[in-house]
Motif scaffolding. Structure first.
Motif, PDB file in Angstrom:
ATOM      1  N   LEU A   1     105.165  32.068  34.125  1.00 53.64           N
ATOM      2  CA  LEU A   1     104.502  31.110  35.004  1.00 53.64           C
ATOM      3  C   LEU A   1     105.504  30.160  35.654  1.00 53.64           C
ATOM      4  N   GLN A   2     106.517  29.778  34.908  1.00 59.94           N
ATOM      5  CA  GLN A   2     107.494  28.839  35.459  1.00 59.94           C
ATOM      6  C   GLN A   2     108.439  29.489  36.468  1.00 59.94           C
ATOM      7  N   GLY A   3     108.366  30.804  36.571  1.00 62.56           N
ATOM      8  CA  GLY A   3     109.137  31.492  37.594  1.00 62.56           C
ATOM      9  C   GLY A   3     108.469  31.409  38.962  1.00 62.56           C
ATOM     10  N   VAL A   4     107.245  30.872  38.993  1.00 59.44           N
ATOM     11  CA  VAL A   4     106.497  30.728  40.241  1.00 59.44           C
ATOM     12  C   VAL A   4     106.813  29.372  40.859  1.00 59.44           C
ATOM     13  N   GLN A   5     107.053  29.367  42.147  1.00 55.38           N
ATOM     14  CA  GLN A   5     107.362  28.123  42.841  1.00 55.38           C
ATOM     15  C   GLN A   5     106.255  27.090  42.640  1.00 55.38           C
ATOM     16  N   GLY A   6     106.645  25.889  42.269  1.00 53.16           N
ATOM     17  CA  GLY A   6     105.679  24.812  42.078  1.00 53.16           C
ATOM     18  C   GLY A   6     105.087  24.740  40.687  1.00 53.16           C
ATOM     19  N   VAL A   7     105.503  25.641  39.799  1.00 48.81           N
ATOM     20  CA  VAL A   7     104.985  25.636  38.426  1.00 48.81           C
ATOM     21  C   VAL A   7     106.093  25.233  37.458  1.00 48.81           C
ATOM     22  N   GLY A   8     105.896  24.089  36.826  1.00 47.21           N
ATOM     23  CA  GLY A   8     106.824  23.627  35.805  1.00 47.21           C
ATOM     24  C   GLY A   8     106.183  23.756  34.437  1.00 47.21           C
TER      25      GLY A   8
ATOM     26  N   ASP B   1      92.170  36.852  41.141  1.00 43.97           N
ATOM     27  CA  ASP B   1      91.095  35.866  40.972  1.00 43.97           C
ATOM     28  C   ASP B   1      91.698  34.463  40.997  1.00 43.97           C
ATOM     29  N   VAL B   2      91.889  33.955  42.209  1.00 45.32           N
ATOM     30  CA  VAL B   2      92.495  32.638  42.398  1.00 45.32           C
ATOM     31  C   VAL B   2      91.655  31.538  41.744  1.00 45.32           C
ATOM     32  N   ALA B   3      90.339  31.645  41.866  1.00 45.57           N
ATOM     33  CA  ALA B   3      89.437  30.620  41.319  1.00 45.57           C
ATOM     34  C   ALA B   3      89.582  30.498  39.809  1.00 45.57           C
ATOM     35  N   MET B   4      89.784  31.623  39.135  1.00 49.43           N
ATOM     36  CA  MET B   4      89.945  31.601  37.677  1.00 49.43           C
ATOM     37  C   MET B   4      91.185  30.809  37.290  1.00 49.43           C
TER      38      MET B   4
ATOM     39  N   GLY C   1      96.153  23.555  41.793  1.00 48.91           N
ATOM     40  CA  GLY C   1      95.382  23.645  43.021  1.00 48.91           C
ATOM     41  C   GLY C   1      95.294  25.088  43.516  1.00 48.91           C
ATOM     42  N   LYS C   2      94.552  25.263  44.595  1.00 47.70           N
ATOM     43  CA  LYS C   2      94.343  26.614  45.125  1.00 47.70           C
ATOM     44  C   LYS C   2      95.657  27.257  45.572  1.00 47.70           C
ATOM     45  N   LYS C   3      96.543  26.483  46.213  1.00 47.30           N
ATOM     46  CA  LYS C   3      97.793  27.045  46.720  1.00 47.30           C
ATOM     47  C   LYS C   3      98.680  27.541  45.579  1.00 47.30           C
ATOM     48  N   VAL C   4      98.770  26.744  44.520  1.00 45.02           N
ATOM     49  CA  VAL C   4      99.586  27.148  43.368  1.00 45.02           C
ATOM     50  C   VAL C   4      98.963  28.363  42.693  1.00 45.02           C
ATOM     51  N   ALA C   5      97.632  28.364  42.565  1.00 42.19           N
ATOM     52  CA  ALA C   5      96.936  29.504  41.955  1.00 42.19           C
ATOM     53  C   ALA C   5      97.176  30.774  42.769  1.00 42.19           C
ATOM     54  N   GLU C   6      97.159  30.650  44.089  1.00 45.70           N
ATOM     55  CA  GLU C   6      97.415  31.810  44.952  1.00 45.70           C
ATOM     56  C   GLU C   6      98.834  32.343  44.741  1.00 45.70           C
ATOM     57  N   ARG C   7      99.787  31.426  44.588  1.00 52.60           N
ATOM     58  CA  ARG C   7     101.168  31.860  44.348  1.00 52.60           C
ATOM     59  C   ARG C   7     101.286  32.567  43.002  1.00 52.60           C
ATOM     60  N   ILE C   8     100.571  32.060  42.011  1.00 47.19           N
ATOM     61  CA  ILE C   8     100.623  32.672  40.675  1.00 47.19           C
ATOM     62  C   ILE C   8     100.115  34.113  40.721  1.00 47.19           C
TER      63      ILE C   8
ATOM     64  N   THR D   1      99.824  36.070  43.262  1.00 47.27           N
ATOM     65  CA  THR D   1     100.617  36.905  44.172  1.00 47.27           C
ATOM     66  C   THR D   1     101.970  37.267  43.572  1.00 47.27           C
ATOM     67  N   GLU D   2     102.659  36.263  43.043  1.00 55.78           N
ATOM     68  CA  GLU D   2     104.024  36.483  42.570  1.00 55.78           C
ATOM     69  C   GLU D   2     104.096  37.188  41.215  1.00 55.78           C
ATOM     70  N   LEU D   3     103.017  37.131  40.438  1.00 54.63           N
ATOM     71  CA  LEU D   3     103.061  37.725  39.100  1.00 54.63           C
ATOM     72  C   LEU D   3     102.293  39.046  38.993  1.00 54.63           C
ATOM     73  N   LYS D   4     101.802  39.559  40.128  1.00 58.37           N
ATOM     74  CA  LYS D   4     100.963  40.763  40.060  1.00 58.37           C
ATOM     75  C   LYS D   4     101.699  41.955  39.454  1.00 58.37           C
ATOM     76  N   SER D   5     102.996  42.049  39.672  1.00 61.93           N
ATOM     77  CA  SER D   5     103.751  43.183  39.117  1.00 61.93           C
ATOM     78  C   SER D   5     104.033  43.002  37.629  1.00 61.93           C
ATOM     79  N   LYS D   6     103.871  41.775  37.129  1.00 58.88           N
ATOM     80  CA  LYS D   6     104.161  41.473  35.722  1.00 58.88           C
ATOM     81  C   LYS D   6     102.954  41.686  34.810  1.00 58.88           C
ATOM     82  N   ALA D   7     101.754  41.617  35.384  1.00 58.26           N
ATOM     83  CA  ALA D   7     100.526  41.640  34.579  1.00 58.26           C
ATOM     84  C   ALA D   7     100.431  42.814  33.609  1.00 58.26           C
ATOM     85  N   PRO D   8     100.725  44.062  34.032  1.00 51.27           N
ATOM     86  CA  PRO D   8     100.558  45.179  33.096  1.00 51.27           C
ATOM     87  C   PRO D   8     101.412  45.067  31.837  1.00 51.27           C
TER      88      PRO D   8
END
Length: 204
Positions: A74-81, A105-108, A116-123, A125-132
């Motif tokens: 999560l901290q590898g995503v911009q705006g997430v500390g 699922d940005v809302a989740m 916020g929504k923008k940070v959730a969208e980045r999460i 988007t940027e972590l989709k390849s990591k999920a599996p």
């Protein structure tokens, strides 16, 4: 570097836990979901992420190796500390994060305090390849959820998930049920069969 602490919980104050390891008490910041599983006076194991900065030395504790890995991811995503990462892990389990990322699922994700929504969208988007790789209990259905999230799932699968969602089940529950139905019915099953078998799964 400290990787893991095994000891007795000495004190809990909000998200700060004191764990006594052979007479030495370590102050560890934890997600609220982790704190909820701890009790003063009981033995515990915390997986540790150590932060060393010029002005601070801080320990973050997690109930499992997987939780710690998501804290790092999560901290590898911009705006997430560290604070936002802990907030996400306080709200969602590792498998729930993986599901939300796979389904886009940005809302989740945005349910987490301070996200916020923008940070959730980045999460998502940027972590989709990591999920599996970090899906935990969600692993069996994570591939199908990624297909749904990316809009490339087959018509019958999409229709079945949509139908079950319209009946009041969450998209995650519907996807899990359809994934289980596919194992029974096969990849060529039509939507009606997947819905019928999916409902059986959900009624268990």
């Amino acid at each position: 570097m400290i990787g893991k602490l095994k000891g007795t919980i000495d004190e809990i104050d909000g998200d700060l836990v004191l764990i006594d390891v052979h007479g030495v008490c370590y102050a560890v910041s934890c997600a609220s979901r982790t704190v909820a599983r701890l009790s003063v006076g009981e033995a515990a194991v915390l997986h540790i992420e150590t932060y060393v900065r010029e002005d601070q030395f801080r320990l973050f504790g997690f109930g499992s190796h997987l939780e710690r890995e998501w804290f790092r991811l999560l901290q590898g995503v911009q705006g997430v500390g560290a604070k936002v990462a802990l907030a996400v892990l306080s709200t969602l389990s590792p498998s729930e994060i993986a599901n939300a990322v796979a389904l886009r699922d940005v809302a989740m994700v945005a349910r987490s305090p301070g996200v916020g929504k923008k940070v959730a969208e980045r999460i998502v988007t940027e972590l989709k390849s990591k999920a599996p790789a970090y899906a935990g209990d969600a692993a069996p259905a994570i591939g199908l959820k990624q297909e749904l999230g990316e809009g490339v799932a087959t018509g019958p699968v999409t229709d079945a998930v949509s139908a079950l969602s319209n009946l009041g089940y969450s998209r995650d529950q519907a996807a899990n049920a359809v994934a289980a139905a596919l194992k029974t019915a096969g990849e060529d099953a039509d939507a009606a069969k997947l819905i019928r078998l999916g409902l059986k799964e959900l009624s268990r």
